[in-house]
Design a protein around this motif. Sequence first.
Motif, PDB file in Angstrom:
ATOM      1  N   THR B 104       0.837  -1.211   0.000  1.00 15.90           N
ATOM      2  CA  THR B 104       0.000   0.000   0.000  1.00 15.90           C
ATOM      3  C   THR B 104       0.868   1.255   0.000  1.00 15.90           C
ATOM      4  O   THR B 104       0.460   2.281  -0.548  1.00 15.90           O
ATOM      5  N   ALA B 105       2.073   1.178   0.574  1.00 16.80           N
ATOM      6  CA  ALA B 105       2.944   2.359   0.587  1.00 16.80           C
ATOM      7  C   ALA B 105       3.289   2.799  -0.830  1.00 16.80           C
ATOM      8  O   ALA B 105       3.433   3.994  -1.100  1.00 16.80           O
ATOM      9  N   ASN B 106       3.424   1.848  -1.737  1.00 14.87           N
ATOM     10  CA  ASN B 106       3.703   2.188  -3.137  1.00 14.87           C
ATOM     11  C   ASN B 106       2.480   2.021  -4.031  1.00 14.87           C
ATOM     12  O   ASN B 106       2.591   2.077  -5.258  1.00 14.87           O
ATOM     13  N   MET B 107       1.337   1.806  -3.420  1.00  8.48           N
ATOM     14  CA  MET B 107       0.071   1.695  -4.152  1.00  8.48           C
ATOM     15  C   MET B 107       0.172   0.690  -5.297  1.00  8.48           C
ATOM     16  O   MET B 107      -0.180   0.982  -6.441  1.00  8.48           O
ATOM     17  N   LYS B 182       9.234  -0.898  -9.430  1.00  9.53           N
ATOM     18  CA  LYS B 182       8.039  -0.272  -8.848  1.00  9.53           C
ATOM     19  C   LYS B 182       8.066   1.249  -8.972  1.00  9.53           C
ATOM     20  O   LYS B 182       7.151   1.913  -8.481  1.00  9.53           O
TER      21      LYS B 182
END
Lengths: 462, 462
Positions: B104-107, B182
Amino acid sequence: METLQTERISSAFQILLGDRFTGQLDVRKEHGSGFSYHTCMPPDWVAFPRSTEEVAAIVAICSTYQLPIIPFGAGTSIEGHILAVNGGVCVDLRLMNQVLEVDTANMCATVQAGVTRNQLDDVLEGSGFFFPIGPGVNATLGGMASTRASGTNAVRYGTMKDNVLSLTAVLPSGQVIKTASKARKSSSGYDLTRLLIGSEGTLGIITELTIKLHSYPEAIYAAICSFPEVEAAVNTAIKTIQNGIAIAKIELLDALLMRAVNRFSKLDYPEKPTLLLEFHGSPAEIEGQISKVQAIARAFGGDDFCWEKDEVARLRLWRARTDAAPSAQAMVPGSKIMSTDVCVPISRLAKCIVDTQTDIAETGLFAPILGHVGDGNFHLSIPLDPTDPSQFERAKALNERLVQRALALEGTCSGEHGIGVGKLAYMSQEHGEAVEVMRAIKTAIDPANLMNPGKLLPPEKK
Amino acid sequence: METLQTERISSAFQILLGDRFTGQLDVRKEHGSGFSYHTCMPPDWVAFPRSTEEVAAIVAICSTYQLPIIPFGAGTSIEGHILAVNGGVCVDLRLMNQVLEVDTANMCATVQAGVTRNQLDDVLEGSGFFFPIGPGVNATLGGMASTRASGTNAVRYGTMKDNVLSLTAVLPSGQVIKTASKARKSSSGYDLTRLLIGSEGTLGIITELTIKLHSYPEAIYAAICSFPEVEAAVNTAIKTIQNGIAIAKIELLDALLMRAVNRFSKLDYPEKPTLLLEFHGSPAEIEGQISKVQAIARAFGGDDFCWEKDEVARLRLWRARTDAAPSAQAMVPGSKIMSTDVCVPISRLAKCIVDTQTDIAETGLFAPILGHVGDGNFHLSIPLDPTDPSQFERAKALNERLVQRALALEGTCSGEHGIGVGKLAYMSQEHGEAVEVMRAIKTAIDPANLMNPGKLLPPEKK
């Protein structure tokens, strides 16, 4: 023999292009370096075609005589994309500068590859539409596609890869292809549009582009916010993105750069890590977004936003950003700028920037940080005194460590400037065996390696 | 000799996969047709790998014995992508169904290729994030990437090409590549991610995907609106897009389909051309959008919106859409659906749909229209009675005319279903010489033509 061959080549081109073909040294030199620290490597000739058909004819002559072909837009490349490493013909597209169609019904425009972004902006003025991709210089649309360019709006609108519907390109075979239609989506065949975008002229010459236009926002507000530490500013950007706020721009300028900007542009911003922000939408949408981002910034110790609604005040606020490169350059009189360009996953951005600041401090270089932080992309703008070669060596080593840091954090060696010759050394490390797949594609499309040789793909291991 | 070879192949696979390899006829038949009218062409064997390494080993064996390789996701292909036209090994990825990471931090999330979209939705439930791409069936993410799938949310969130950060793929050479990182953007090398997306298994087998996640909207409202004529409904969609309103879904169901849906699902919607709409954002943003779209609809003679904020009412409203295919099928008992799939530039959509309705009326077929009209993409869902071959012939001819109409309007023969074998005949007409470039890429990456042969690329002209 050599001379006879040269005469034949010149003659073939002169029949085709007349005085739009030259071997004059000053013109060749202008086409040999771009905006970069790389040593000038001029092409043997420069050609100025006016149409896709002329480009195809140039490619045919180059193919006959096995001459390298180097496509040239505005010459704003940073990584040495236009160096004529093997000589050859530079194909300068500046005369292909027609906006062929603005199709507002389909929200797209078709332009020749030599149209610059400022020129396009002027044409679109008052149409209710705009093209969001803007690197920091007045590049051509063809060049921007070739390097997969982005810029400050990418956080909301994406990069060139997201904003091109179709390309017309001349391939090394002399074939002219059109990669797609104006349909907004298609599942028909390989995505040649995206293959050419970012291919840096190594697969063919882009001669026309159909690009997406976006509705001009109902309102645009800009804001500026200072932070006690760079980490707090970056974390504000990260949290903004993670919260899904559709911000249009979120740019970091570090304290060094704010000092340079104040001095250069006679401004009096706080000389602290700063975020410049822009919001697009209806006033209600924007005010909702601003209050959310303001709350995030405050939680990280940021100051209250200074924000502007009207265009004049907004552009004044963005002066700090637009003047960033010349401001940095002015800090070292007579200097040339080296610009770095890494991009990391957003969760790693604060670490990458903080570690880089520590590294910079140890080099003794003046190397301010400028970041499209919503994308995880940032640059150092390093003014180098050409009379002090040790600065260049230290800057090169700093850039090398920066790329290694970004790769170790699972990022990429280039967020938006491309590979050219400057980043060749990192391709295998970043992509592993995928480089061999890229090479297979290159060989399939350009078996004689005439299209911009020596760029993007590292030399083959023996 | 034949038998000895077959025994060697079976033995090699059984050592690798044990009972996850079979030549049983019922299993082979299940893997030979997909959701389509195409005649079943079963593979010789079906393999069920559990890992990228096993896929690479399967490819190595296939390479040794020169066996065609057909990647298989959920078998929901509409255009015959999974027909084993030359026999060979079907590689069913259903056991590669792990969601490897939700970051979730990098969606983003990383999934194995056999993860289905319903499974992913379940994993993401409550995370605050969602994955927007949803074709009408429970496809696998690998299959969705392979066909460059989209669905109802594409008008706001884009297609698979816009929502994949990186792929892991096994190439015909046995090489395992990872196409990107990412990082949210990169200008480093050819865009192999986009090259593989939409390549229909002809260049390699996608085994893992890192996909973009989007923040779950603060609010979702849905609306339904009836129109006197289909043209009015389409023009409302066109105007909505041209005005830059960031609508999340805008789907057309024609009067025929509304009648079918009412009958199938015991609903009582007006049996008129209908738009189903969905809006994502903050309540204030959505209400602004709704009032704009309502005004556009009213100007085209549309009724007042019936709109719903809460989830239960919203899902009830979308029943008409989700039940569309079975509703159409139920109109002809025992029928199988033929689904067409063209996409045109948005300005041409009304003409394309109106002309198609006239054409349909002349065929005597029941062929309701269903459209992702915000993208210019629409389908006919034609239920065909298998006992009446003349229906199939008429439907095929209708589809042929539909594709020609779309191409004449500068559209594409496939908006989202892909080429498979069903649209091969249109590739040269749509892409011209670009087909030869696609073929050169195919040959470079898969010189022995083992990867899903006979799909996407038309047979070479002799």
